[in-house]
Write an enzyme that holds these catalytic residues in place. Structure first.
Site, short mmCIF file in Angstrom:
data_model
loop_
_atom_site.label_atom_id
_atom_site.label_comp_id
_atom_site.label_asym_id
_atom_site.label_seq_id
_atom_site.Cartn_x
_atom_site.Cartn_y
_atom_site.Cartn_z
N TYR A 76 0.84 -1.20 0.00
CA TYR A 76 0.00 0.00 0.00
C TYR A 76 0.88 1.26 0.00
CZ TYR A 76 -3.44 3.36 1.71
OH TYR A 76 -4.25 4.44 1.87
N LYS B 96 -12.15 -0.01 5.18
CA LYS B 96 -12.51 -0.62 3.91
C LYS B 96 -13.61 -1.67 4.10
CE LYS B 96 -9.10 1.95 2.57
NZ LYS B 96 -7.73 1.45 2.48
C1 LIG Z 1 -6.51 1.82 2.96
C2 LIG Z 1 -5.44 0.86 3.22
C3 LIG Z 1 -4.53 1.05 4.26
C4 LIG Z 1 -4.56 2.29 5.14
O1 LIG Z 1 -5.73 2.38 5.88
P1 LIG Z 1 -6.36 3.77 6.40
O2 LIG Z 1 -7.51 3.33 7.22
O3 LIG Z 1 -6.74 4.56 5.19
O4 LIG Z 1 -5.29 4.45 7.18
C5 LIG Z 1 -3.58 0.09 4.47
N1 LIG Z 1 -3.49 -1.01 3.69
C6 LIG Z 1 -4.34 -1.22 2.66
C7 LIG Z 1 -4.19 -2.45 1.86
C8 LIG Z 1 -5.34 -0.30 2.39
O5 LIG Z 1 -6.18 -0.52 1.37
#
Ligand SMILES: *Cc1c(COP(=O)(O)O)cnc(C)c1O
Length: 403
Positions: free
Chosen positions: A121, A218
């Site tokens: 990421y 997510k």
């Molecule tokens: C979005 C995401 C993150 C970071 O998460 P946040 O809640 O936006 O800080 C880390 N890893 C993956 C794979 C992501 O999709």
């Protein structure tokens, strides 16, 4: 300490849908016989006598002291994820990135060495390239799908092996079992970002990982209305992680924890639908004359379809594809889509689309994206739970602008 659902379960192990709904919902935290976990908006918890207060503070009795440390709503969320990941313990964070940076803060010291992959990421990659080296932590980023290279680097000795699978946005697949076994030989801690798969599709702890983490913003929340992160593992590791977080203060807010609990009740329904729809869309795109390449681990043409099949229960809702004409073509057709937000998030009920330059790798320079093998003309597609006929028709009419 508390009477969790897993303690109560009889011989039959509950399924993922049951755990999404009942996991972590301990009776003692239900307020005035409410059936839902309440949002406890209280910074602190008051006691009638010093002795009880002291015992709770020493963790000799269950209870809460101060919400930067623990909070009933937040605890219920942590326990729900813990059940779904089959973990001993879990702790939560203000965001997914807070989970990731707190893991590094807890387990890395000057002189340590981390082995990871080139296309983690974007934010994680920034920590590797910008923030860890000045702390004298050596970071080796390997070609993501060169399992041999990762094994060789791990064998040279490392403190921590950091993996993410499927990757963002090219949905590459990493063999967790194989690489975790390599890390065990050098006593390295294995950390897996399981955000893209969700606990419905993949459980890295069962494959040999020590810590599994999620951006709860997510799939767990699923409605793109709360930010948070969570990490699970054995009691000792989670205790260290919790201690680092309670002192450093990247604490999840009770309202956001509630949004996650609420969202997670439908986690398995959502993810099952997203698995199905993403597969249908990937096949549709593969046959489309304007589409150059489709990345989806469920396709037999995916280079690690076999690994995905063996370690995942479903192939997930994330896919990516490139169209003829690159970034200009994307600028033409993406805004024509009716049932998709052009936005940076993913894993929610709405379909979300965008190129890496404004989504997963916005933090990176063009050179860094190129080095990570991320084409500028790619579309990341996060499948929502809309009717599949409407999603296909929407892609059809939008892609027609390219002819
Ligand atoms: C979005 C995401 C993150 C970071 O998460 P946040 O809640 O936006 O800080 C880390 N890893 C993956 C794979 C992501 O999709």
């Amino acid at each position: 300490m508390t009477d969790t659902f897993s303690n109560k379960k009889n011989s039959q192990t509950p399924g993922k849908s049951t755990l999404s709904i009942w996991g972590g919902e301990q009776e003692h935290e239900l307020y005035e016989r409410s059936t839902q976990v309440p949002v406890v908006h209280s910074v602190s918890f008051a006691y009638k006598d010093i002795d009880t207060w002291h015992k709770v503070a020493l963790e000799e009795e269950p209870g809460h002291i101060y919400s930067r440390n623990t909070n009933p709503t937040v605890r219920a969320f942590e326990d729900k994820v813990k059940e779904l990941e089959g973990a001993e313990a879990a702790t939560s964070f203000a965001s997914g990135m807070a989970a990731i940076s707190n893991i590094f803060g807890t387990f890395l010291r000057p002189g340590d060495r981390v082995v990871s992959i080139k296309d983690s990421y974007g934010g994680t990659n920034k920590i590797f390239t910008e923030f860890l080296p000045p702390l004298n932590v050596d970071v080796m980023l390997c070609d993501t799908i060169d399992y041999d290279e990762i094994e060789t680097e791990v064998a040279k000795g490392c403190t921590l092996l950091y993996l993410e699978t499927p990757t963002n946005p090219t949905v590459k697949i990493i063999d967790i079992k194989r690489l975790a076994a390599a890390a065990k030989k050098v006593n390295a801690l294995v950390v897996v970002d399981n955000t893209f798969a969700s606990p419905i599709n993949q459980n890295p702890l069962a494959l040999g990982a020590d810590i599994v983490l999620h951006s709860a913003s997510k799939y767990l929340g699923g409605h793109a209305d709360a930010l948070g992160g969570v990490a699970c593992g054995n009691k000792d590791l989670v205790k260290m992680l919790y201690h680092y977080r309670e002192i450093n203060g990247a604490t999840l807010a009770p309202m956001d924890a509630y949004s996650f609990i609420r969202g997670m009740k439908t986690l398995s329904l959502r993810v099952e639908r997203q698995n199905q729809s993403a597969m249908t869309i990937a096949k549709y795109l593969q046959a489309h004359p304007m589409v150059e390449e489709v990345n989806y681990p469920g396709l037999e043409t995916h280079p690690h379809h076999d690994v995905a099949k063996s370690q995942m229960k479903g192939f997930g809702g994330m896919l990516s594809f490139s169209v003829k004409g690159g970034l200009d073509a994307i600028k033409t057709f993406l805004p024509k889509m009716k049932y998709a937000h052009m936005a940076a998030n993913l894993g929610c009920v709405e379909t979300v689309v965008g190129p890496p330059v404004t989504t997963s790798h916005v933090e990176c320079t063009a050179e860094e994206r190129a080095a990570a093998g991320i084409p500028e003309g790619l579309v990341r597609y996060s499948t929502g739970i809309e009717d599949i006929e409407d999603l296909l028709a929407d892609l059809e009419q939008a892609l027609a602008y390219l002819k």
